[in-house]
Design an enzyme around this catalytic site. Structure first.
Site, PDB file in Angstrom:
ATOM      1  CG  ASP B  49      -2.189   0.838   0.924  1.00  0.00           C
ATOM      2  OD1 ASP B  49      -3.248   0.528   1.909  1.00  0.00           O
ATOM      3  OD2 ASP B  49      -2.206   1.985   0.065  1.00  0.00           O
ATOM      4  CG  ASN B  51      -2.412   7.432   1.783  1.00  0.00           C
ATOM      5  OD1 ASN B  51      -2.622   7.021   3.032  1.00  0.00           O
ATOM      6  ND2 ASN B  51      -2.932   8.503   1.493  1.00  0.00           N
ATOM      7  CG  ASP B  54      -7.263   7.413   0.696  1.00  0.00           C
ATOM      8  OD1 ASP B  54      -7.268   8.598   0.110  1.00  0.00           O
ATOM      9  OD2 ASP B  54      -8.341   6.688   0.482  1.00  0.00           O
ATOM     10  CB  VAL B  57      -4.540   5.385  -1.886  1.00  0.00           C
ATOM     11  CG1 VAL B  57      -3.227   5.059  -2.458  1.00  0.00           C
ATOM     12  CG2 VAL B  57      -5.120   6.656  -2.137  1.00  0.00           C
ATOM     13  CG  ASN B  75       1.022   3.111 -11.437  1.00  0.00           C
ATOM     14  OD1 ASN B  75       1.063   4.519 -10.802  1.00  0.00           O
ATOM     15  ND2 ASN B  75       0.197   2.926 -12.330  1.00  0.00           N
ATOM     16  CB  ILE B  77       2.941   6.501 -12.816  1.00  0.00           C
ATOM     17  CG1 ILE B  77       4.040   5.262 -13.252  1.00  0.00           C
ATOM     18  CG2 ILE B  77       2.662   7.234 -14.083  1.00  0.00           C
ATOM     19  CD1 ILE B  77       3.414   4.203 -14.288  1.00  0.00           C
ATOM     20  CB  SER B 107       1.682 -25.315   0.852  1.00  0.00           C
ATOM     21  OG  SER B 107       1.386 -26.581   0.382  1.00  0.00           O
TER      22      SER B 107
END
Lengths: 122, 419
Positions: B49, B51, B54, B57, B75, B77, B107
């Site tokens: 993650d 953020n 949030d 996001v 990503n 960008i 597994s």
């Protein structure tokens, strides 16, 4: 973990202790100290190791010093159990002496040990 | 005896237990199923993650307002090109058809591995256990090194990359869009318990490539007589159809789903039984035959059917596996869904064994040495390579096009925030 996993765990740990002593030509006690010293502090791994050694170390030392293998040690300390009517589970080749005789001899060696008051689940 | 019974640990133990049972991150402040913490189902299992405060996001979502103000899909960008005022996400990713990869596995898919360094006395040293805490908090799995979603360099020197890294290489806009929803002991029959951990918003997210790879536990168990417990073709058909309906109601349109067949596990006995197990190498006193017998005796074998000296039982297990593979093939050719295309692929272990031998390797080198059962990192990456080449050959649309802006993305955003 199931009883089977507890048994495997015991056999693996005792095997490593036994083989560390063999590789470093040391006593079982020194080998247990060495193993614990290798473990990281995270997740209480090192302290758990020292706790287990303090609980079961004396018996393991007695039994390994009498050339008992990991199967015998773990059955004696009751991490492995052969339930009635069930086959004997062992990883290593059976000792030359009859299994029951070997087990009884091992049990005599740790008979007065305070360890066996702990239930196997511990 | 139970450390979790200590008052000050009760709460955290409950949280950890929930995370593991539900296969969702232990540390996930915004509850979007993505985490900034590696283990305990964190970013070793799904894209990190960017953020964690949030919930809108997270990796894999379509950009929010072309990510002018923030990186809404993690990503790496975002922002606006000062030269022409065009948002970078629009300039570099629009029309490139980004997509994620999601593994529904067991597994093997999670890359279960008990490191041989932990039990080999002759090589044991202080550094032997440095990765034990990470492994324990990942349920002894290494998804970060797995064939489907691996993103770290592993311990083998094989050059092949995971499917996720290949998708990322093809289109840098796919950065961090991976989910390894595998679980030890998973099968067609219990996938329902954790498939809800799949994270994909049908409207807001990019399409995904989903691989259903329950490759063993439908025929593997530790029972003294494993056959009655094996999944029947009818049971499999019913559960997999249920799973596909769930996926159709969760996956964005334009997704693809692959059903993986089961292997012929007689490979294990044939190539390992007379070799020494790591515990038996020092004194040459324990072979895999003895190890398998010990596990079966304790009824904790991961797969008594194939890890057995009983040839009849091994053959029976392979026959059932083949029936289940045929059932999956039948499902893939007969069922249609609105939001994804459905395919079947064989679990080509024989083929990758031949490839490994062509490279001078031995078959037994493809199996985890301590459990004598799971495919190891080399096998998983060779399987990924074979899957990728097959898909590229037969269904090239599945993998999306090469993004012509990859060099620019690299130039402007470097490693895009890494993993």
């Amino acid at each position: 973990p199931s009883n089977g996993h507890i048994c495997i765990g015991c056999v693996v740990v005792v095997s490593v202790i036994e083989q560390l002593a063999q590789v470093h030509n040391s006593t079982a006690q020194a080998s247990m100290e060495r193993l614990c010293s290798y473990l990281p502090e995270q997740l209480f791994l090192k302290s758990t190791c020292y706790l287990v050694v303090s609980m079961f170390g004396p018996d393991i030392i007695k039994l390994l010093s009498a050339d008992m293998n990991a199967d015998v040690v773990c059955h004696t300390l009751e991490f492995c159990k052969q339930d009635a009517g069930q086959p004997l589970c062992h990883l290593y080749p059976l000792p030359k002496a009859p299994w029951e005789f070997t087990l009884e001899k091992a049990r005599q060696m740790v008979k007065r040990s305070p360890t066996l008051k702990y239930s196997r689940s511990d | 005896s139970d450390i979790c019974s200590l008052p000050f640990l009760v709460k955290i133990c409950q949280k950890i237990k929930l995370a593991i049972e539900n296969s969702v991150p232990f540390k996930d402040v915004d509850s979007d199923k993505y985490s900034i913490f590696p283990t305990l189902r964190g970013y070793h299992w799904r894209g990190r993650d960017c953020n964690d405060s949030d919930g809108t996001v997270y990796p894999g979502r379509r950009p929010d307002d072309w990510d002018i103000h923030q990186d809404s899909n993690c990503n790496g960008i975002w922002g606006v090109d000062p030269k022409d005022g065009i948002p970078y996400e629009k300039k570099f990713c629009e029309g490139s058809q980004p997509r994620g990869i999601i593994l529904l596995g067991d597994s093997a898919g999670a890359h279960f591995r008990i490191s041989p360094e932990w039990i080999t006395a002759s090589q044991m040293a202080l550094k032997s256990f440095f990765n034990l805490p990470t492994a324990l908090t990942n349920e002894l799995n290494w998804p970060q090194l797995s064939g489907a979603t691996g993103f770290l360099n592993g311990y083998s020197r094989i050059k092949e990359n995971s499917l996720y890294l290949r998708l990322r290489e093809r289109n840098h806009c796919n950065h961090r869009d991976y989910q390894n929803l595998s679980k030890n002991g998973a099968s067609s029959q219990n996938l329902k318990k954790f498939i809800e951990s799949l994270s994909r918003n049908q409207l807001l997210d990019h399409p995904a490539i989903v691989i259903y790879a329950m490759i063993g536990n439908d025929v593997c168990n530790g029972r003294r007589d494993p056959v009655p417990e094996m999944t029947t073709p009818e049971q499999l058909y019913s559960k997999v159809t249920e799973t596909l309906k769930f996926l159709n109601s969760h996956l964005p349109n334009g997704s693809h789903v692959f059903l993986s067949g089961l292997p012929d596990g007689t490979f294990l006995w044939d190539n390992l039984h007379d070799r020494y197990h790591p515990l038996g190498q020092l004194n040459e006193d324990v072979t895999y035959d003895q190890f398998y017998t010990f596990l079966s005796c304790l009824q904790v074998s991961p797969c008594h059917g194939w890890m057995s000296s009983n040839k009849t039982l091994r053959t029976l297990t392979s026959q059932r596996a083949e029936q289940l593979s045929d059932t999956l093939k039948k499902i893939a050719t007969s069922q249609r869904f609105t939001n994804f295309n459905l395919f079947y692929v064989d679990f080509d272990f024989q083929e990758i064994t031949k490839e490994w031998q062509r490279r001078g390797g031995q078959p037994w080198q493809l199996i985890e040495p301590v459990d004598g059962f799971h495919p190891n990192e080399v096998a998983l990456l060779l399987l990924a390579d074979r899957f990728w080449n097959k898909v590229q050959r037969q269904w090239p649309e599945v993998l999306g096009k090469e993004n012509p802006f990859n060099p620019q993305i690299k130039q402007v955003f470097g490693d895009q925030g890494g993993h």
